[in-house]
Write an enzyme that holds these catalytic residues in place. Structure first.
Site, PDB file in Angstrom:
ATOM      1  N   LYS A  27       0.863  -1.182   0.000  1.00  0.00           N
ATOM      2  CA  LYS A  27       0.000   0.000   0.000  1.00  0.00           C
ATOM      3  C   LYS A  27       0.892   1.221   0.000  1.00  0.00           C
ATOM      4  O   LYS A  27       2.026   1.176   0.502  1.00  0.00           O
ATOM      5  CB  LYS A  27      -0.845   0.009   1.283  1.00  0.00           C
ATOM      6  CG  LYS A  27      -2.052   0.903   1.208  1.00  0.00           C
ATOM      7  CD  LYS A  27      -3.233   0.168   0.605  1.00  0.00           C
ATOM      8  CE  LYS A  27      -4.449   1.038   0.461  1.00  0.00           C
ATOM      9  NZ  LYS A  27      -5.611   0.300  -0.020  1.00  0.00           N
ATOM     10  N   GLY A  35     -25.182   2.634   2.065  1.00  0.00           N
ATOM     11  CA  GLY A  35     -24.165   3.211   1.174  1.00  0.00           C
ATOM     12  C   GLY A  35     -24.427   2.792  -0.258  1.00  0.00           C
ATOM     13  O   GLY A  35     -23.912   1.779  -0.731  1.00  0.00           O
ATOM     14  N   VAL A  38     -20.224   0.003  -4.963  1.00  0.00           N
ATOM     15  CA  VAL A  38     -20.332  -1.350  -4.410  1.00  0.00           C
ATOM     16  C   VAL A  38     -21.796  -1.670  -4.064  1.00  0.00           C
ATOM     17  O   VAL A  38     -22.325  -2.720  -4.437  1.00  0.00           O
ATOM     18  CB  VAL A  38     -19.439  -1.500  -3.153  1.00  0.00           C
ATOM     19  CG1 VAL A  38     -19.642  -2.850  -2.503  1.00  0.00           C
ATOM     20  CG2 VAL A  38     -17.968  -1.300  -3.515  1.00  0.00           C
ATOM     21  N   GLY A  39     -22.457  -0.736  -3.368  1.00  0.00           N
ATOM     22  CA  GLY A  39     -23.821  -0.974  -2.905  1.00  0.00           C
ATOM     23  C   GLY A  39     -24.809  -1.133  -4.046  1.00  0.00           C
ATOM     24  O   GLY A  39     -25.627  -2.057  -4.060  1.00  0.00           O
ATOM     25  N   TYR A  40     -24.729  -0.251  -5.020  1.00  0.00           N
ATOM     26  CA  TYR A  40     -25.673  -0.309  -6.149  1.00  0.00           C
ATOM     27  C   TYR A  40     -25.534  -1.624  -6.922  1.00  0.00           C
ATOM     28  O   TYR A  40     -26.504  -2.324  -7.205  1.00  0.00           O
ATOM     29  CB  TYR A  40     -25.480   0.895  -7.085  1.00  0.00           C
ATOM     30  CG  TYR A  40     -26.008   0.664  -8.482  1.00  0.00           C
ATOM     31  CD1 TYR A  40     -27.358   0.374  -8.698  1.00  0.00           C
ATOM     32  CD2 TYR A  40     -25.155   0.711  -9.594  1.00  0.00           C
ATOM     33  CE1 TYR A  40     -27.851   0.137  -9.983  1.00  0.00           C
ATOM     34  CE2 TYR A  40     -25.638   0.474 -10.876  1.00  0.00           C
ATOM     35  CZ  TYR A  40     -26.989   0.182 -11.064  1.00  0.00           C
ATOM     36  OH  TYR A  40     -27.464  -0.075 -12.323  1.00  0.00           O
TER      37      TYR A  40
HETATM   38  P1  NAD Z   1     -18.672   5.224  -3.404  1.00  0.00           P
HETATM   39  O1  NAD Z   1     -18.075   6.519  -3.071  1.00  0.00           O
HETATM   40  O2  NAD Z   1     -19.064   4.905  -4.806  1.00  0.00           O
HETATM   41  O3  NAD Z   1     -20.004   5.021  -2.528  1.00  0.00           O
HETATM   42  C1  NAD Z   1     -20.052   5.248  -1.157  1.00  0.00           C
HETATM   43  C2  NAD Z   1     -21.515   5.501  -0.800  1.00  0.00           C
HETATM   44  O4  NAD Z   1     -21.615   5.568   0.621  1.00  0.00           O
HETATM   45  C3  NAD Z   1     -22.047   6.840  -1.338  1.00  0.00           C
HETATM   46  O5  NAD Z   1     -23.327   6.640  -1.892  1.00  0.00           O
HETATM   47  C4  NAD Z   1     -22.159   7.709  -0.074  1.00  0.00           C
HETATM   48  O6  NAD Z   1     -23.216   8.650  -0.141  1.00  0.00           O
HETATM   49  C5  NAD Z   1     -22.455   6.649   0.953  1.00  0.00           C
HETATM   50  N1  NAD Z   1     -22.196   7.075   2.336  1.00  0.00           N
HETATM   51  C6  NAD Z   1     -21.169   7.820   2.822  1.00  0.00           C
HETATM   52  N2  NAD Z   1     -21.350   8.021   4.148  1.00  0.00           N
HETATM   53  C7  NAD Z   1     -22.496   7.379   4.472  1.00  0.00           C
HETATM   54  C8  NAD Z   1     -23.212   7.217   5.680  1.00  0.00           C
HETATM   55  N3  NAD Z   1     -22.763   7.743   6.814  1.00  0.00           N
HETATM   56  N4  NAD Z   1     -24.369   6.514   5.664  1.00  0.00           N
HETATM   57  C9  NAD Z   1     -24.824   5.958   4.518  1.00  0.00           C
HETATM   58  N5  NAD Z   1     -24.173   6.069   3.350  1.00  0.00           N
HETATM   59  C10 NAD Z   1     -23.037   6.775   3.334  1.00  0.00           C
HETATM   60  O7  NAD Z   1     -17.679   4.117  -2.815  1.00  0.00           O
HETATM   61  P2  NAD Z   1     -17.546   2.605  -3.232  1.00  0.00           P
HETATM   62  O8  NAD Z   1     -16.529   2.444  -4.285  1.00  0.00           O
HETATM   63  O9  NAD Z   1     -18.917   2.043  -3.425  1.00  0.00           O
HETATM   64  O10 NAD Z   1     -16.902   1.991  -1.908  1.00  0.00           O
HETATM   65  C11 NAD Z   1     -17.660   1.820  -0.738  1.00  0.00           C
HETATM   66  C12 NAD Z   1     -16.812   1.147   0.318  1.00  0.00           C
HETATM   67  O11 NAD Z   1     -16.345  -0.107  -0.148  1.00  0.00           O
HETATM   68  C13 NAD Z   1     -15.551   1.908   0.738  1.00  0.00           C
HETATM   69  O12 NAD Z   1     -15.334   1.634   2.104  1.00  0.00           O
HETATM   70  C14 NAD Z   1     -14.461   1.259  -0.079  1.00  0.00           C
HETATM   71  O13 NAD Z   1     -13.202   1.381   0.538  1.00  0.00           O
HETATM   72  C15 NAD Z   1     -14.931  -0.174  -0.069  1.00  0.00           C
HETATM   73  N6  NAD Z   1     -14.453  -0.982  -1.191  1.00  0.00           N
HETATM   74  C16 NAD Z   1     -14.657  -0.580  -2.458  1.00  0.00           C
HETATM   75  C17 NAD Z   1     -14.231  -1.374  -3.511  1.00  0.00           C
HETATM   76  C18 NAD Z   1     -14.490  -0.986  -4.940  1.00  0.00           C
HETATM   77  O14 NAD Z   1     -14.219  -1.795  -5.812  1.00  0.00           O
HETATM   78  N7  NAD Z   1     -15.014   0.179  -5.212  1.00  0.00           N
HETATM   79  C19 NAD Z   1     -13.558  -2.576  -3.263  1.00  0.00           C
HETATM   80  C20 NAD Z   1     -13.362  -2.969  -1.937  1.00  0.00           C
HETATM   81  C21 NAD Z   1     -13.818  -2.156  -0.906  1.00  0.00           C
END
Ligand code: NAD
Length: 371
Positions: A77, A177, A181-183
């Site tokens: 990292k 969230g 990832v969530g969507y």
């Molecule tokens: P993103 O920025 O696309 O989405 C994050 C979402 O979380 C946003 O919709 C934001 O509004 C929401 N959010 C922020 N604070 C919040 C709260 N207090 N309550 C509810 N929702 C809240 O990020 P992402 O890429 O989807 O990543 C999300 C998480 O997953 C992060 O912790 C990231 O480190 C982890 N992650 C991501 C990946 C990846 O491939 N993108 C891989 C492994 C881990």
């Protein structure tokens, strides 16, 4: 003075490089944790308040995640002490200078993380020819746009269902969230019959027991609105998602959203950790005691790094998604079987499996594969 040896154990870190280029105001750190299985892969994080300890912990997390995913890569990292919202030209200079400074460290392959994106990876690639998470024009697979991590998470959930007596058809899912990832996790699960009863973002929660349409919520987000503004459903504050009664709860936002103080509010059978460390270890323990199955982050959210590694080796998008499905299904099953047999938390079982894999790789290498 604290040194990195205070954080070290038999697995690493193998190497720590501090970078200082006053001319452009660059201060950064690279931690190569373990390279027994192959060159380390890990993100470049840019934030004003990063630290050596954070960098070393994240590098170790990558060692375990990559080993768990069965990738021919170790963990590393890097961090850059800076505000990621700085003007683009200054950011380009910093990233290029950092890439040049770590260019000879061929045991590290940079990827995007908080504060960096595919454009940054293109700059790194331009300087040293080595990075992942590239734009499509440079051979990249746009993993966030395609939903690599959500795809993996959906497969981890499916593999976990027999361990908590659940059927995906009709299973009620709540997503904390609603970002990349969530969507994507929501849309892949909904496509197989799950009902998305609630979703939240930083501004609000939307709840509809009959089910929400993930694509409609995504369009709302694309317009700059919150999921809470969806007309179809009951809106509330962002914190309320924790109280939604469901079968599968997916944290996909920030660290430490479920703690010992609020874990009792969760009414679910399965928690699939999409975000990194969304639950404190105390919260995981409390949920385990209540019979709630918690799929640990570094097992369940490995889809992104598998996609990045496949990109590095020149694979197609289809091959990458097939590999994610296969690995996440296999690894989740293996971890949950071991946890059941040993009567331990899934995280305890997963860490044991990952460390065993790293130690086995180290045993095959001269110097333990550390240099
Ligand atoms: P993103 O920025 O696309 O989405 C994050 C979402 O979380 C946003 O919709 C934001 O509004 C929401 N959010 C922020 N604070 C919040 C709260 N207090 N309550 C509810 N929702 C809240 O990020 P992402 O890429 O989807 O990543 C999300 C998480 O997953 C992060 O912790 C990231 O480190 C982890 N992650 C991501 C990946 C990846 O491939 N993108 C891989 C492994 C881990």
């Amino acid at each position: 003075m604290t040194t990195v040896f205070d954080l070290a154990d038999d697995l690493g870190p193998a190497k720590v490089i501090h970078v200082h280029v006053p001319k452009v105001g660059l201060k950064g750190i690279l931690v190569v944790d373990n390279v027994a299985a192959g060159p380390s892969i890990g993100g470049v994080r840019m934030a004003p308040d990063v630290s050596l300890t954070e960098c070393a912990r994240l590098a170790r997390a990558m060692t375990l995640k990559n080993a768990m995913a069965g990738l021919p890569h170790g963990g590393g990292k890097s961090v850059i002490f800076a505000d990621p919202k700085m003007p683009a030209s200054e950011k380009e200079q910093l990233i290029r200078a950092f890439a040049t400074a770590i260019g000879s460290e061929t045991q590290y392959i940079a990827g995007p993380d908080m504060g960096t994106n595919e454009q940054c990876m293109a700059w790194v690639h331009d300087e040293i020819g080595r990075s992942v998470g590239l734009p499509r024009e440079l051979g990249g697979i746009p993993l966030d746009q395609l939903g690599a991590t959500g795809w993996g998470l959906a497969h981890a959930v499916k593999a976990a269902l027999p361990f908590c007596d659940l059927d995906l058809k009709g299973a009620r899912v709540a997503v904390q969230g609603f970002g990349s990832v969530g969507y994507h996790a929501a849309r892949f699960l909904a496509a197989e019959g799950a009902v998305i009863v609630a979703a939240s973002d930083s501004r609000g929660t939307i709840y509809r027991p009959e089910g929400l349409d993930p694509d409609a919520l995504f369009r709302l987000k694309a317009e700059g609105k919150s999921v809470g503004e969806c007309r179809d459903g009951q809106a509330s504050g962002p914190e309320e998602i924790i109280d939604v009664e469901c079968d599968i709860w997916i944290p996909a936002a920030r660290p430490d959203v479920v703690t010992e103080q609020n874990a009792d509010r969760l009414q679910t059978r399965l928690v699939a950790e999409g975000a990194n460390i969304p639950l404190t270890s105390g919260a995981e323990e409390l949920l385990h005691q209540r019979g709630v199955l918690v799929l640990p982050d570094f097992v369940a959210n490995a889809g992104g790094v598998i996609c990045a590694a496949m990109e590095y080796h020149g694979a197609t998008q289809t091959a990458a998604f097939d590999a994610i499905a296969e690995k996440l299904t296999h690894n989740t099953t293996q971890v949950l079987q071991a946890a059941t047999e040993d009567r331990v938390l899934p995280r305890t079982a997963a860490v044991k499996i990952a460390k065993e894999r790293v130690r086995k790789a180290m045993a095959t290498r001269r110097w333990g594969g550390m240099v």
